[in-house]
Design a protein around this motif. Sequence first.
Motif, PDB file in Angstrom:
ATOM      1  N   PHE A  22       0.892  -0.936  -0.040  1.00 23.16           N
ATOM      2  CA  PHE A  22       0.048   0.058  -0.069  1.00 23.16           C
ATOM      3  C   PHE A  22       0.714   1.301   0.302  1.00 23.16           C
ATOM      4  O   PHE A  22       0.458   2.315  -0.359  1.00 23.16           O
ATOM      5  N   LYS A  23       1.971   1.327   0.600  1.00 23.22           N
ATOM      6  CA  LYS A  23       3.112   2.265   0.602  1.00 23.22           C
ATOM      7  C   LYS A  23       3.343   2.542  -0.817  1.00 23.22           C
ATOM      8  O   LYS A  23       3.822   3.847  -0.997  1.00 23.22           O
ATOM      9  N   ARG A  24       3.327   1.670  -1.598  1.00 22.68           N
ATOM     10  CA  ARG A  24       3.811   1.783  -2.901  1.00 22.68           C
ATOM     11  C   ARG A  24       2.698   1.954  -3.777  1.00 22.68           C
ATOM     12  O   ARG A  24       2.827   1.799  -5.035  1.00 22.68           O
ATOM     13  N   GLY A  25       1.702   2.222  -3.311  1.00 24.91           N
ATOM     14  CA  GLY A  25       0.395   2.532  -4.155  1.00 24.91           C
ATOM     15  C   GLY A  25      -0.367   1.459  -4.734  1.00 24.91           C
ATOM     16  O   GLY A  25      -1.475   1.359  -5.430  1.00 24.91           O
ATOM     17  N   LEU A  26       0.021   0.087  -4.055  1.00 21.48           N
ATOM     18  CA  LEU A  26      -0.799  -1.216  -4.710  1.00 21.48           C
ATOM     19  C   LEU A  26      -1.695  -1.395  -3.650  1.00 21.48           C
ATOM     20  O   LEU A  26      -1.344  -1.908  -2.709  1.00 21.48           O
ATOM     21  N   ARG A  27      -2.942  -1.314  -3.985  1.00 14.82           N
ATOM     22  CA  ARG A  27      -3.898  -1.631  -3.172  1.00 14.82           C
ATOM     23  C   ARG A  27      -4.824  -2.968  -3.214  1.00 14.82           C
ATOM     24  O   ARG A  27      -5.472  -3.202  -2.153  1.00 14.82           O
ATOM     25  N   ASN A  28      -4.606  -3.340  -4.386  1.00 13.57           N
ATOM     26  CA  ASN A  28      -5.303  -4.489  -4.642  1.00 13.57           C
ATOM     27  C   ASN A  28      -4.619  -5.865  -5.026  1.00 13.57           C
ATOM     28  O   ASN A  28      -4.712  -6.394  -5.985  1.00 13.57           O
ATOM     29  N   GLN A  29      -4.045  -6.324  -3.849  1.00  7.31           N
ATOM     30  CA  GLN A  29      -2.918  -7.495  -4.273  1.00  7.31           C
ATOM     31  C   GLN A  29      -3.372  -8.654  -3.314  1.00  7.31           C
ATOM     32  O   GLN A  29      -2.930  -9.551  -3.520  1.00  7.31           O
ATOM     33  N   VAL A  30      -4.223  -8.664  -2.338  1.00  2.47           N
ATOM     34  CA  VAL A  30      -4.692  -9.700  -1.597  1.00  2.47           C
ATOM     35  C   VAL A  30      -6.015 -10.266  -2.233  1.00  2.47           C
ATOM     36  O   VAL A  30      -6.969  -9.689  -2.921  1.00  2.47           O
ATOM     37  N   ILE A  31      -5.663 -11.657  -2.754  1.00  7.23           N
ATOM     38  CA  ILE A  31      -6.765 -12.391  -3.426  1.00  7.23           C
ATOM     39  C   ILE A  31      -8.024 -12.570  -2.619  1.00  7.23           C
ATOM     40  O   ILE A  31      -8.121 -13.074  -1.510  1.00  7.23           O
ATOM     41  N   GLN A  32      -9.242 -11.968  -3.280  1.00 10.76           N
ATOM     42  CA  GLN A  32     -10.312 -12.065  -2.510  1.00 10.76           C
ATOM     43  C   GLN A  32     -11.270 -13.408  -2.442  1.00 10.76           C
ATOM     44  O   GLN A  32     -11.376 -14.087  -3.452  1.00 10.76           O
ATOM     45  N   GLY A  33     -11.745 -13.454  -1.293  1.00  5.52           N
ATOM     46  CA  GLY A  33     -12.816 -14.701  -1.202  1.00  5.52           C
ATOM     47  C   GLY A  33     -12.076 -15.942  -1.091  1.00  5.52           C
ATOM     48  O   GLY A  33     -12.821 -16.948  -1.029  1.00  5.52           O
ATOM     49  N   VAL A  34     -10.722 -15.894  -0.817  1.00  6.26           N
ATOM     50  CA  VAL A  34     -10.011 -17.084  -0.691  1.00  6.26           C
ATOM     51  C   VAL A  34      -9.560 -17.509   0.611  1.00  6.26           C
ATOM     52  O   VAL A  34      -8.916 -16.286   1.031  1.00  6.26           O
ATOM     53  N   GLY A  35      -9.306 -18.434   1.070  1.00  6.99           N
ATOM     54  CA  GLY A  35      -8.884 -18.923   2.510  1.00  6.99           C
ATOM     55  C   GLY A  35      -8.307 -20.230   2.479  1.00  6.99           C
ATOM     56  O   GLY A  35      -8.394 -21.046   1.472  1.00  6.99           O
ATOM     57  N   PRO A  36      -7.475 -20.604   3.580  1.00  3.62           N
ATOM     58  CA  PRO A  36      -6.794 -21.896   3.555  1.00  3.62           C
ATOM     59  C   PRO A  36      -7.943 -22.988   4.000  1.00  3.62           C
ATOM     60  O   PRO A  36      -8.903 -22.720   4.605  1.00  3.62           O
ATOM     61  N   LEU A  37      -7.604 -24.186   3.298  1.00  3.57           N
ATOM     62  CA  LEU A  37      -8.530 -25.233   3.705  1.00  3.57           C
ATOM     63  C   LEU A  37      -8.520 -25.703   5.015  1.00  3.57           C
ATOM     64  O   LEU A  37      -9.202 -26.060   6.007  1.00  3.57           O
ATOM     65  N   GLN A  38      -6.904 -25.516   5.386  1.00  2.00           N
ATOM     66  CA  GLN A  38      -6.559 -25.918   6.759  1.00  2.00           C
ATOM     67  C   GLN A  38      -5.456 -25.296   7.289  1.00  2.00           C
ATOM     68  O   GLN A  38      -4.538 -24.950   6.386  1.00  2.00           O
ATOM     69  N   ARG A  39      -5.348 -24.490   8.334  1.00  2.01           N
ATOM     70  CA  ARG A  39      -4.506 -23.619   8.884  1.00  2.01           C
ATOM     71  C   ARG A  39      -3.032 -24.568   8.825  1.00  2.01           C
ATOM     72  O   ARG A  39      -3.127 -25.679   9.400  1.00  2.01           O
ATOM     73  N   LYS A  40      -1.913 -24.056   8.226  1.00  2.00           N
ATOM     74  CA  LYS A  40      -0.644 -25.197   8.267  1.00  2.00           C
ATOM     75  C   LYS A  40       0.322 -24.440   9.387  1.00  2.00           C
ATOM     76  O   LYS A  40       1.354 -25.051   9.621  1.00  2.00           O
ATOM     77  N   GLY A  41       0.213 -23.179   9.818  1.00  2.00           N
ATOM     78  CA  GLY A  41       1.138 -22.789  10.895  1.00  2.00           C
ATOM     79  C   GLY A  41       2.487 -22.264  10.307  1.00  2.00           C
ATOM     80  O   GLY A  41       3.311 -21.968  10.834  1.00  2.00           O
ATOM     81  N   ARG A  42       2.389 -22.092   8.825  1.00  2.00           N
ATOM     82  CA  ARG A  42       3.554 -21.616   8.257  1.00  2.00           C
ATOM     83  C   ARG A  42       3.262 -20.997   7.056  1.00  2.00           C
ATOM     84  O   ARG A  42       2.160 -21.171   6.529  1.00  2.00           O
ATOM     85  N   ASN A  43       3.774 -20.108   6.324  1.00  2.00           N
ATOM     86  CA  ASN A  43       3.686 -19.437   5.253  1.00  2.00           C
ATOM     87  C   ASN A  43       3.801 -20.277   3.916  1.00  2.00           C
ATOM     88  O   ASN A  43       4.808 -20.992   4.048  1.00  2.00           O
ATOM     89  N   MET A  44       2.896 -19.919   2.888  1.00  2.00           N
ATOM     90  CA  MET A  44       3.185 -20.700   1.712  1.00  2.00           C
ATOM     91  C   MET A  44       3.899 -19.635   0.938  1.00  2.00           C
ATOM     92  O   MET A  44       3.507 -18.472   0.713  1.00  2.00           O
TER      93      MET A  44
END
Length: 236
Positions: A22-44
């Motif tokens: 957002f600081k760089r002017g990019l407001r729309n980078q989070v994929i909407q309506g999508v979530g994890p099937l199951q939390r993994k406790g680590r980043n993809m």
Amino acid sequence: MDENLREKLIGVSVATLATALFKRGLRNQVIQGVGPLQRKGRNMVGPAFTLRYIPAREDRNQLTEFRKPDHPQRVAVETCPAGHVLVMDSRKDPRAASAGDILVTRLMVRGVAGVVTDGGFRDAAVIGELDIPAYHTRPSSPTNLTLHEALDLNVPIGCGDVAVFPGDIVVGDDDSVIVIPREIAGEVADEAAEMTIYEDFVVEQVKGGVSVIGLYPCTRDEHAERFKTWRAERGR
């Protein structure tokens, strides 16, 4: 993908990355309506490898299509490079599945870093138990052939209202998924890593009863000095 970059992105949240973008002017980078099937406790984390679906036409999408060795969905599963994230444009339509547990298992075995669709997965409960991060909108049992035709591999796509170009860096945590343009991924990761350290300090201070005013964001010298001491004590 540069392993130093990967390590930095593994340790930061999608929320922090969204602020850095957002600081760089990019407001729309989070994929909407999508979530994890199951939390993994680590980043993809990984570069995007894309698959595009279009609306299915009945004369082109019968079950016999899956017998063809060049079927784009099957080819995507067999060619997505290890360490990459398979991102699918399913037109934000989860009525038919983007893939099922067998294909996602194959991606896992091949070392793919994760899989994302703005549609749905069939066999979602099984996929959730696999050791591969997977993100979708909701479970969906019908085969993709009923509504979607897999068409293009590794081309620019839209996924959950976000433009995804091959090679963009995709990061998913236990909340959501964000797409970082590959040209600025290094500087964004550096800033997000620094932000994360300060946020860890802030959380500790807030739990200790400190007001957020002047602390988050830091606008008071006293907090800046306290953070400097805190960071040195922890070697961060």
